[in-house]
Structures are given as structure tokens and as C-alpha cells.
Scaffold this motif. Structure first.
Motif, short mmCIF file in Angstrom:
data_model
loop_
_atom_site.label_atom_id
_atom_site.label_comp_id
_atom_site.label_asym_id
_atom_site.label_seq_id
_atom_site.Cartn_x
_atom_site.Cartn_y
_atom_site.Cartn_z
N PRO A 85 -5.09 7.53 -12.70
CA PRO A 85 -4.49 7.65 -11.36
C PRO A 85 -5.45 8.27 -10.35
O PRO A 85 -5.47 7.89 -9.18
N HIS B 82 6.16 5.41 -18.87
CA HIS B 82 6.88 4.16 -19.11
C HIS B 82 7.36 4.06 -20.54
O HIS B 82 6.81 4.66 -21.45
N VAL C 289 -8.24 5.49 -9.46
CA VAL C 289 -7.84 4.42 -8.55
C VAL C 289 -7.53 4.95 -7.15
O VAL C 289 -7.47 4.17 -6.20
N ASP D 64 0.83 -1.21 0.00
CA ASP D 64 0.00 0.00 0.00
C ASP D 64 0.86 1.25 0.00
O ASP D 64 0.52 2.25 -0.63
N ARG E 7 3.58 5.84 -5.63
CA ARG E 7 3.34 5.99 -7.07
C ARG E 7 2.46 7.20 -7.37
O ARG E 7 2.43 7.69 -8.48
N ARG E 8 1.69 7.60 -6.36
CA ARG E 8 0.84 8.76 -6.59
C ARG E 8 1.64 10.05 -6.49
O ARG E 8 1.16 11.10 -6.90
N ALA F 202 1.94 1.86 -3.45
CA ALA F 202 0.85 2.48 -4.21
C ALA F 202 0.79 3.98 -3.90
O ALA F 202 0.60 4.82 -4.78
N ARG G 2 -1.28 -4.87 -14.01
CA ARG G 2 0.01 -4.18 -14.03
C ARG G 2 -0.18 -2.68 -14.21
O ARG G 2 0.39 -1.87 -13.48
N VAL G 3 -1.03 -2.32 -15.17
CA VAL G 3 -1.26 -0.89 -15.41
C VAL G 3 -1.87 -0.23 -14.17
O VAL G 3 -1.43 0.84 -13.76
N LEU G 4 -2.83 -0.91 -13.57
CA LEU G 4 -3.48 -0.32 -12.40
C LEU G 4 -2.47 -0.10 -11.28
O LEU G 4 -2.48 0.92 -10.59
N ARG G 5 -1.55 -1.06 -11.13
CA ARG G 5 -0.55 -0.88 -10.08
C ARG G 5 0.40 0.26 -10.41
O ARG G 5 0.80 1.02 -9.53
N LEU G 6 0.74 0.37 -11.68
CA LEU G 6 1.67 1.43 -12.07
C LEU G 6 1.09 2.80 -11.80
O LEU G 6 1.83 3.74 -11.53
N VAL G 7 -0.21 2.94 -11.91
CA VAL G 7 -0.79 4.26 -11.65
C VAL G 7 -1.20 4.42 -10.18
O VAL G 7 -1.89 5.35 -9.83
N GLY G 8 -0.76 3.48 -9.34
CA GLY G 8 -0.94 3.67 -7.91
C GLY G 8 -2.17 3.03 -7.31
O GLY G 8 -2.62 3.43 -6.24
N ALA G 9 -2.74 2.01 -7.99
CA ALA G 9 -3.90 1.33 -7.42
C ALA G 9 -3.45 0.36 -6.34
O ALA G 9 -2.44 -0.31 -6.49
N ARG G 10 -4.18 0.34 -5.25
CA ARG G 10 -3.86 -0.63 -4.21
C ARG G 10 -4.49 -1.96 -4.56
O ARG G 10 -5.48 -2.02 -5.28
#
Ligand SMILES: Nc1ncnc2c1ncn2[C@@H]1O[C@H](COP(=O)(O)OP(=O)(O)O)[C@@H](O)[C@H]1O
Ligand SMILES: [Mg+2]
Lengths: 224, 301
Positions: A102, A84, A105, A71, A77-78, A74, B209-217
Motif C-alpha cells: 500500500p 480480505h 503504490v 482515483d 482504500r488508503r 483509490a 485486482r490486488v493493486l487496486r485493493l491496496v489503493g493503487a490508481r
């Protein structure tokens, strides 16, 4: 913001990066160069918590990357916008939705819909807002990825070969966007092996060049 | 409690944007809905079977637990002696909780519907009745018959309800099997939905993978999948339950006879039981997908 101390990393047995130290100070503008396969992407991944150093210490916003939970990653990353190398999108969502991902999510929404429009206009994708990612050209994908990277107003932007497969005019356009972000106070790190791009940037901002050679990072001088 | 409720409501109402994040997978979606509908349909029948056999077992069981009757026919002058003999036999018979000769009034009440209130019982050669109430163990009918034949030749043990005993046992077993079937159906639903959800999660590696890269938990990613599968299971189960209930409702009407086949169905408030199936299916799907998502996301570190 991001600091590496004596960091080593290797996939499997060998070491790819050895005892690397570098520091990205707030508001700085860095290029990361080196031949293909030198480990630019790998170094970037260490910088946003995708990979964990095998040796040494990576500090992300005053916190040891090794101690971060999923977490926490995550959360980090914000604060770091990443463009990429192979801009990955969700192909079933349109460009506007991908750019806003972003926010989605993190459970937030734009205070004002027009902010998204402004952002799309800034990267020149207003007309493509409803297009699906597979319909975009290489340059458009890169700009969409940049827009997605900045929508959370991150402190740091890491761009991995943002001009990898776009023509020179588009490269300059992307560079201009990144320079503008730096002028707004963002910390920028761009991985590239395009020397012309670096020269072009140096005319606009005070950019430092880091070169990966012999598994380590050398601070290249003014010899470009 | 309130916070939990609002969390649940939020989950059900959902976040339309968050749902869109996971690509629609038409194929597994339809399979999940179909599986949930079929399971719910089967569950309705298992439930109907359980409840119907339960009713049957209760009814027959009651008749059994009630008394047997001993009927004594004897010439008037021997009657009292025989009644006494029977009572004595019963007093020493294992399995007898209580034995009681019916009084004249009680016998008159029994006969009244047929012969009217003015029956001169004492003048008629009417057999006397002894009511036998059995304890848990029950009596050994054959043994008792043999003893009665020796001690009181005019006495006959009427154990007409006894033939039902194996049926009651069968009905009880059937009721248990019905419940086992329901549990198995629920387990099967969990398995099918877990497989579907895991397959969907694995097929969406790129999305994750994409969701994680943009900061999804992980929680966020899991919830998107869990919600979708829970809602699918719920909608499928609603359809299946409705169809199953309709099918049970349309079964040929049962007579008052406790005949097994025509008795299959729900009676009165029992119709509320099938209502529990859709929420239960949703709960099973919720837990199963949650577990599947946790496992898959853990693996794809
Ligand atoms: N996931 C991986 N597993 C194993 N080896 C990898 C992986 N990613 C990259 N490499 C290897 O590490 C080296 C550096 O890769 P990379 O960091 O992508 O370099 P660059 O971005 O400078 O081209 C390459 O030799 C590449 O094959
Ligand atoms: Mg690379």
C-alpha cells in the motif's frame, strides 16, 4: 466514518441486501455475522467502495460513495485497511514487500525501515519476511494480510473472516491484534460466523454485533 | 517545460519498487524485444533504400533539368544562318524556357581541357552549340527533332539525358515506397507492442485486482506496464538499429557510379538518421502501451 442509509444491493435480478442502515462510529468495534452466503462480504465491499449500492446512500468519510471517481476510490482504500476473505497477494513479491505494497503504490516509503520490521514482528512474521506468499500457512497469510491492512495507519479496518481457516489459538492471536488496534483508536469491523470468537472479544472490548438475516441487518442484543 | 523534462527523466529513471509490482513475464518480454529489434533492423534498410533512391533521383533529376544541347554542323558560310534558324525554331517550341547559342569564348572554354588555350576556333570546322534550357513541362524531343530536320538540316538535338527520365521516376517512386515501408514498420511495431501489452495486462488480472485493493490508481498500474514495454522496445530497437546499420555499413563499397545496388547506404550526415529509430520505437511503444493499458483497465472496472 462509514455510514449506510437504506442501502440495497443485489447481484443481477434479486436483492441480497435490502434497506440496510448502519453507522461505524470512530473507535467502535463491530462484528458482522450471519450464515454463509448471507452477504457479509458484499456488505463489506459496499463499505470500501468496491461495490456501489443499487439503492440508498453510502457515505465514506463524509463523501457519497456514488460520486467517487476511480482515483477517489483509490484514495479511500488508503484510509480503510481491508483484510480480505481470500487474502490476495502478489506472489512474485516477498512477504515484506507485500506488506509494504500500500505504501509502494501510493508513492510513499516508510520513514524508517524498522517500522516495517516492527510491524512484521507485531504479527509474528519476522522470520517469514523473505518468504513468498504461496509458502505461507493459512494463519500466516491472515497475519500478513492484517499487517498490510494496517501499514498505512488507516482509520478503519475491515476484516472479512480473518479467522476463516486457522485454528483456535491462531484465531485468538489475530483477535488480540485487532483488539490492540481498536485500543489505539481504530474503527474495526470483523465479519465472522464464529460465535466463540465474538464471546472471546466481548470479554476484551465493547463489541457490538450486527447480524444479517432476511436480507437486512439486525443489531443483535446481549443474547449471545 | 522543465517540469515536463523532469517528469520524463523520472519516467526513464523509474521507480525500481514500482517496477517490481508487475511480475516479470519472461516470454512476452523476450518477444517484445525481439519484435522491436527486427522492426528496427528493417527500418534501417527501408531508410537506407529511401535515402539512396532519393540521392539517385536528385542526381539524375538534376542532369535532366539541365539543358539539352543542339549541335549544328554546317559549312562556315551557312553556319550563321543555321544558328539563326535553330534559334527561331526554338523560340516557337513549347517547353523551351531559354535558348542561347554558346559564344566563341564559351566553346573555347569547353574544348580547352582537350586542345589547350590557343585553339583557333574560327578557323576550324567546329560545330556550334545551342544550349536549351527547358521549363517545367519539358520539350517534345521527337517533335523538335522533326522540325529541326526541316528548318536546319545541320542541327542535331542531343538529348542523351532523356533516357534517364523513367529511371528518375522509378527512383522517386522507390523513395516514396521506402517511406511507406517505414510508416508501415512503425504501425506494425505499434500493433505488436499493443498486443503484447494487452496480453500481459490481461494475464495479470489478479495482480491488477490486488493493486487496486491496496489503493493503487489506474495511472500507477498503467505506468508500471507502459514503462516496462517502452524500455523493452527501446532496448530492442537499439540492438536492431545497430545491427541494421552495421549490415548497411558492411555492404560492398559503392563506386562513384550511381549504380543502384552498390549505392544503397548512408552518406555522411545521413548516418544520423538511424539514430532516430530507437527513440521513435520507444515513443510508439509508449503511446501504444498507454492506450492498451487505458483500454484494459477501463474494461476491468
Ligand atoms: N460477484 C458475484 N456475482 C454474483 N453473485 C455473487 C457475487 N458475489 C457473491 N455473490 C452471491 O451473493 C451471495 C452473498 O455472497 P457473500 O457476500 O460473499 O456472502 P458471505 O460473505 O456472507 O458468505 C452469495 O449467494 C453469493 O453466491
Ligand atoms: Mg464472505
Amino acid at each position: 466514518m462509514i455510514e449506510l442509509e437504506q442501502v440495497s444491493y443485489g447481484y443481477g435480478a434479486g436483492t441480497l441486501l435490502s434497506e440496510i442502515s448502519l453507522k461505524l462510529a470512530p473507535g467502535s468495534f463491530h462484528f458482522l455475522t450471519g450464515p454463509s452466503g448471507a452477504g457479509k462480504t458484499t456488505l463489506m465491499k459496499l463499505c470500501y467502495g468496491e461495490l456501489i449500492a443499487s439503492k440508498g446512500r453510502v457515505t465514506l468519510f463524509e463523501r457519497d460513495a456514488r460520486q467517487l471517481t476511480r482515483d477517489d476510490v483509490a484514495q479511500v482504500r488508503r484510509r480503510i485497511g481491508v483484510v480480505h476473505q481470500d487474502c490476495q497477494f502478489l506472489d512474485h513479491l516477498d512477504v515484506a514487500e507485500n506488506v509494504a505494497l500500500p505504501l509502494t503504490v501510493s508513492g510513499r516509503s516508510l520513514s524508517d525501515e524498522s517500522e516495517l520490521e516492527d510491524l512484521l514482528a507485531w504479527v509474528g512474521l519476522s522470520r517469514q519476511r523473505a518468504a513468498k506468499p504461496p509458502e505461507l500457512s493459512g494463519g500466516e497469510r491472515q497475519r500478513a494480510a492484517l499487517a498490510r491492512a494496517v501499514i498505512m495507519s488507516p482509520d478503519v479496518i475491515l476484516a472479512d473472516e480473518p479467522t476463516g481457516n486457522v485454528d483456535w489459538d491462531m484465531s485468538l492471536r489475530l483477535l488480540k491484534l485487532l483488539v490492540e488496534l481498536n485500543r489505539m483508536g481504530k474503527t474495526i469491523l470483523i465479519a465472522t460466523h464464529d460465535m466463540n470468537l465474538i464471546r472471546s472479544a466481548k470479554a476484551q472490548v465493547q463489541a457490538r454485533v450486527l447480524r444479517i438475516a432476511n436480507k437486512t441487518v439486525q443489531h443483535a442484543g446481549a443474547d449471545l | 517545460m522543465n517540469a515536463r523534462l523532469s517528469k520524463l527523466l523520472h519516467f526513464v529513471a523509474g521507480d525500481a519498487q514500482a517496477d517490481r509490482v508487475v511480475p516479470p513475464t519472461g516470454y512476452t518480454a523476450r518477444l517484445t524485444v525481439f519484435a522491436a529489434a527486427s522492426m528496427a533492423f528493417l527500418a534501417v534498410f527501408a531508410l537506407a533504400l529511401s535515402l539512396a533512391t532519393g540521392r539517385l533521383a536528385d542526381r539524375w533529376g538534376e542532369a535532366l533539368a539541365k539543358s539539352s544541347t543542339i549541335r549544328i554542323s554546317a559549312p562556315a558560310d551557312q553556319m550563321d544562318a543555321q544558328v539563326l534558324a535553330v534559334t527561331e525554331v526554338l523560340a516557337t517550341t513549347p517547353g523551351v524556357k531559354e535558348a542561347r547559342p554558346l559564344s566563341q569564348d564559351e566553346q573555347r572554354a569547353l574544348l580547352e581541357p582537350w586542345f589547350g588555350p590557343d585553339l583557333p576556333l574560327d578557323q576550324l570546322p567546329i560545330p556550334r552549340l545551342v544550349e536549351v534550357i527547358e521549363d517545367e513541362e519539358g520539350i517534345d524531343a521527337e517533335g523538335l527533332k522533326a522540325r529541326l530536320a526541316g528548318e536546319a538540316p545541320g542541327a542535331v538535338l542531343d538529348d542523351h539525358a532523356r533516357w534517364r527520365e523513367p529511371l528518375v521516376r522509378a527512383a522517386n517512386r522507390l523513395r516514396q515506397l521506402g517511406f511507406v515501408a517505414i510508416v508501415l514498420i512503425a504501425a506494425l511495431a505499434a500493433v505488436v507492442i499493443t498486443l503484447a501489452a494487452s496480453a500481459a495486462l490481461s494475464a495479470n488480472e489478479q495482480v491488477i485486482r490486488v493493486l487496486r485493493l491496496v489503493g493503487a490508481r489506474d495511472n500507477y498500474i498503467a505506468r508500471a506496464f507502459v514503462r516496462r514495454y517502452t524500455l523493452r522496445a527501446l532496448s530492442g530497437a537499439i540492438v536492431g538499429t545497430l545491427l541494421g546499420s552495421l549490415a548497411v555499413f558492411l555492404l560492398p563499397p559503392a563506386g562513384d557510379q550511381a549504380s543502384f545496388l552498390t549505392g544503397l547506404g548512408f552518406k555522411g550526415w545521413q548516418w544520423l538518421w538511424p539514430l532516430a529509430i530507437p527513440p521513435l520505437a520507444a515513443l510508439v511503444a509508449f503511446l501504444a502501451t498507454g492506450q492498451a493499458a487505458k483500454t484494459v483497465l477501463q474494461e476491468k472496472r
